[in-house]
Design a protein around this motif. Structure first.
Motif: not given
Length: 201
Positions: A54-74
């Motif tokens: 819901f925004s142009p989002m030209p790149r994934l920031s390091a914090p966002l990338l961490d959030y998207l890949t480091e999940v707790d699976y619950d």
């Protein structure tokens, strides 16, 4: 964040063949999938990026990338769809849910890179996510989609989502998981989807 046990990932990894003959491998996302996600993001058109974030989002920031890949699976779960291109396995789709303050509700999102859209990947990932969320005590998936995102709206309608206006240019969706889970039992893919969610080998 520590990686999940190898057995956890292996038990939830499945190979499927799409109706058009495209082979896929689907598994839970891993903390070391950051480069995979970055490469997939680079293959999203500006329109697809906007539809997801819901925004142009030209790149994934390091914090966002961490959030998207480091999940707790619950409380936060994500699956990736992988396709073979030559000698490389590339990420072509992601589905995730994030539990809200209401423990029985989670926000959901599905993204498929442009070159692989309209092949059934979004629906497959969403159905697998429905069963995964159900197994974690979630009764409802919800979220927002752009009113012009026809492909995602078609996926949601097939999933029997309730759609309602949510503001200028956006539509809110809600999927009743008990009802959708019952419907999926009639699907030819049910055993595969159930194996994704339950980790059956």
């Amino acid at each position: 964040m520590d990686s999940p046990p190898t057995t956890f990932i292996a038990a939830r990894t499945r190979s499927v063949v799409l109706p058009d003959g495209t082979p896929l491998r689907v598994r839970p996302i891993l903390p070391d999938d950051k480069l995979l996600l970055l490469r997939a993001f680079d293959r999203l058109s500006p329109q697809s990026r906007y539809a997801r974030f819901f925004s142009p989002m030209p790149r994934l920031s390091a914090p966002l990338l961490d959030y998207l890949t480091e999940v707790d699976y619950d409380n936060h779960f994500a699956s990736v769809a992988l396709s073979r291109e030559g000698d490389d396995e590339v990420g072509v789709g992601v589905a995730r849910y994030v539990r809200t303050a209401d423990p029985c509700t989670a926000e959901a999102a599905v993204t498929v890179i442009d070159a692989y859209q309209r092949r059934g990947i979004g629906g497959l990932l969403l159905d697998a996510l429905v069963l995964e969320a159900s197994n974690h005590g979630i009764d409802r998936l919800e979220g927002l989609v752009l009113a012009g995102n026809d492909s995602m709206l078609a996926v949601l309608r097939r999933a029997r989502a309730r759609l309602s206006p949510a503001g200028p240019g956006t539509i809110r969706f809600e999927i009743d998981l008990p009802g959708r889970s019952r419907a999926l039992r009639l699907s030819a893919l049910y055993e595969i989807l159930r194996a994704f969610a339950r980790g059956q080998g």
